[in-house]
Design a protein around this motif. Structure first.
Motif, PDB file in Angstrom:
ATOM      1  N   PHE A   1       6.068   8.624 -10.827  1.00 38.62           N
ATOM      2  CA  PHE A   1       6.598   7.718  -9.529  1.00 38.62           C
ATOM      3  C   PHE A   1       5.261   7.410  -8.759  1.00 38.62           C
ATOM      4  O   PHE A   1       5.470   6.377  -8.186  1.00 38.62           O
ATOM      5  N   LYS A   2       4.239   8.196  -9.003  1.00 34.40           N
ATOM      6  CA  LYS A   2       3.077   7.589  -8.148  1.00 34.40           C
ATOM      7  C   LYS A   2       2.426   6.343  -8.517  1.00 34.40           C
ATOM      8  O   LYS A   2       1.698   5.772  -7.739  1.00 34.40           O
ATOM      9  N   ASN A   3       2.894   5.738  -9.758  1.00 32.51           N
ATOM     10  CA  ASN A   3       2.322   4.538 -10.270  1.00 32.51           C
ATOM     11  C   ASN A   3       3.309   3.505  -9.992  1.00 32.51           C
ATOM     12  O   ASN A   3       3.077   2.405 -10.402  1.00 32.51           O
ATOM     13  N   LEU A   4       4.610   3.995  -9.513  1.00 30.83           N
ATOM     14  CA  LEU A   4       5.456   2.946  -9.358  1.00 30.83           C
ATOM     15  C   LEU A   4       5.827   2.736  -7.912  1.00 30.83           C
ATOM     16  O   LEU A   4       5.570   3.609  -7.004  1.00 30.83           O
ATOM     17  N   ASN A   5       6.632   1.677  -7.675  1.00 31.32           N
ATOM     18  CA  ASN A   5       6.909   1.281  -6.236  1.00 31.32           C
ATOM     19  C   ASN A   5       8.076   2.250  -5.918  1.00 31.32           C
ATOM     20  O   ASN A   5       9.305   1.387  -6.373  1.00 31.32           O
ATOM     21  N   ILE A   6       8.167   3.398  -4.982  1.00 28.30           N
ATOM     22  CA  ILE A   6       9.393   4.038  -5.043  1.00 28.30           C
ATOM     23  C   ILE A   6       9.852   3.748  -3.480  1.00 28.30           C
ATOM     24  O   ILE A   6      10.491   4.823  -2.962  1.00 28.30           O
ATOM     25  N   GLY A   7       9.214   2.972  -2.601  1.00 33.53           N
ATOM     26  CA  GLY A   7       9.632   2.803  -1.218  1.00 33.53           C
ATOM     27  C   GLY A   7      11.287   3.052  -1.091  1.00 33.53           C
ATOM     28  O   GLY A   7      11.683   3.655  -0.292  1.00 33.53           O
ATOM     29  N   LYS A   8      11.748   2.118  -1.746  1.00 31.91           N
ATOM     30  CA  LYS A   8      13.516   1.960  -1.705  1.00 31.91           C
ATOM     31  C   LYS A   8      14.094   3.214  -2.045  1.00 31.91           C
ATOM     32  O   LYS A   8      15.177   3.676  -1.656  1.00 31.91           O
ATOM     33  N   GLU A   9      13.284   3.992  -3.091  1.00 30.24           N
ATOM     34  CA  GLU A   9      14.145   4.898  -3.709  1.00 30.24           C
ATOM     35  C   GLU A   9      13.601   6.362  -3.224  1.00 30.24           C
ATOM     36  O   GLU A   9      13.805   7.363  -3.765  1.00 30.24           O
TER      37      GLU A   9
ATOM     38  N   LEU B   1       5.670  12.938  -2.845  1.00 28.64           N
ATOM     39  CA  LEU B   1       5.524  13.213  -4.415  1.00 28.64           C
ATOM     40  C   LEU B   1       4.463  14.380  -4.271  1.00 28.64           C
ATOM     41  O   LEU B   1       4.625  15.096  -5.317  1.00 28.64           O
ATOM     42  N   ASN B   2       3.587  14.134  -3.608  1.00 28.84           N
ATOM     43  CA  ASN B   2       2.499  15.431  -3.850  1.00 28.84           C
ATOM     44  C   ASN B   2       2.924  16.534  -3.373  1.00 28.84           C
ATOM     45  O   ASN B   2       2.661  17.540  -4.056  1.00 28.84           O
ATOM     46  N   ARG B   3       3.907  16.784  -2.276  1.00 29.27           N
ATOM     47  CA  ARG B   3       4.617  17.985  -2.041  1.00 29.27           C
ATOM     48  C   ARG B   3       5.315  18.519  -3.095  1.00 29.27           C
ATOM     49  O   ARG B   3       5.155  19.806  -3.543  1.00 29.27           O
ATOM     50  N   THR B   4       6.038  17.950  -3.968  1.00 30.08           N
ATOM     51  CA  THR B   4       6.981  18.167  -4.777  1.00 30.08           C
ATOM     52  C   THR B   4       6.085  18.213  -6.305  1.00 30.08           C
ATOM     53  O   THR B   4       6.368  19.610  -6.869  1.00 30.08           O
ATOM     54  N   LEU B   5       5.000  17.672  -6.318  1.00 33.37           N
ATOM     55  CA  LEU B   5       4.100  18.155  -7.352  1.00 33.37           C
ATOM     56  C   LEU B   5       3.308  19.631  -7.300  1.00 33.37           C
ATOM     57  O   LEU B   5       3.288  20.249  -8.164  1.00 33.37           O
TER      58      LEU B   5
END
Length: 159
Positions: free
Chosen positions: A73-81, A43-47
């Protein structure tokens, strides 16, 4: 009950049953970051990539939409996604590479329509994934539902 909640430094709210999954996800996001380290790095790399693209193309509103979705997405659980997030980031990185290869500002000033289309599709997909995560909806059940039904109620005796 209100006084007990206040004594525990809590707030008592009535929530519609349909909104409960979204509220639960928001409450979970207030605690420690649920995002696993590999996902957070992605997420950080994409941001960072989106920030550079916005510098190169400040008038492109789709980049702002993508930034907002990736920040959410940083505030959500995106482990599976995580893999879905990586797929969303691919066209963004490709466009960043193209921009960096065009050092000439005049060449980089406008983005080809095909690449803007890729960004728009990525923004729509990111928004759909964000909505899915916020509402805790399994991906297989995201189907349009009718706003009304024409079926008769079981207790109706219109025969």
């Amino acid at each position: 009950m209100i006084e007990l909640a206040r004594a525990l430094d809590l707030e008592l709210k009535l929530v519609p049953r349909k909104a409960l999954p979204a509220v639960n996800n928001v409450v979970r996001s207030v605690g420690p970051s649920p995002v696993p380290v590999p996902a957070l790095k992605e997420l950080n790399r994409t941001l960072d990539t989106l920030k550079r693209l916005r510098t190169a193309y400040p008038d492109l509103s789709v980049l702002t939409q993508l930034q907002n979705s990736f920040r959410a997405f940083k505030n959500l659980n995106i482990g599976k996604e995580l893999e879905a997030v990586r797929e969303l980031a691919k066209p963004i990185r490709e466009i960043q590479k193209l921009t960096e290869s065009n050092r000439d500002i005049a060449k980089a000033a406008s983005l080809p329509a095909e690449q803007i289309k890729f960004l728009q599709e990525a923004a729509r997909s990111a928004q759909a994934l964000r909505n899915q995560l916020v509402h805790d909806i399994p991906q297989t059940t995201i189907l349009p539902r009718p706003a009304y039904r024409l079926d008769e109620d079981e207790g109706d005796d219109h025969g």
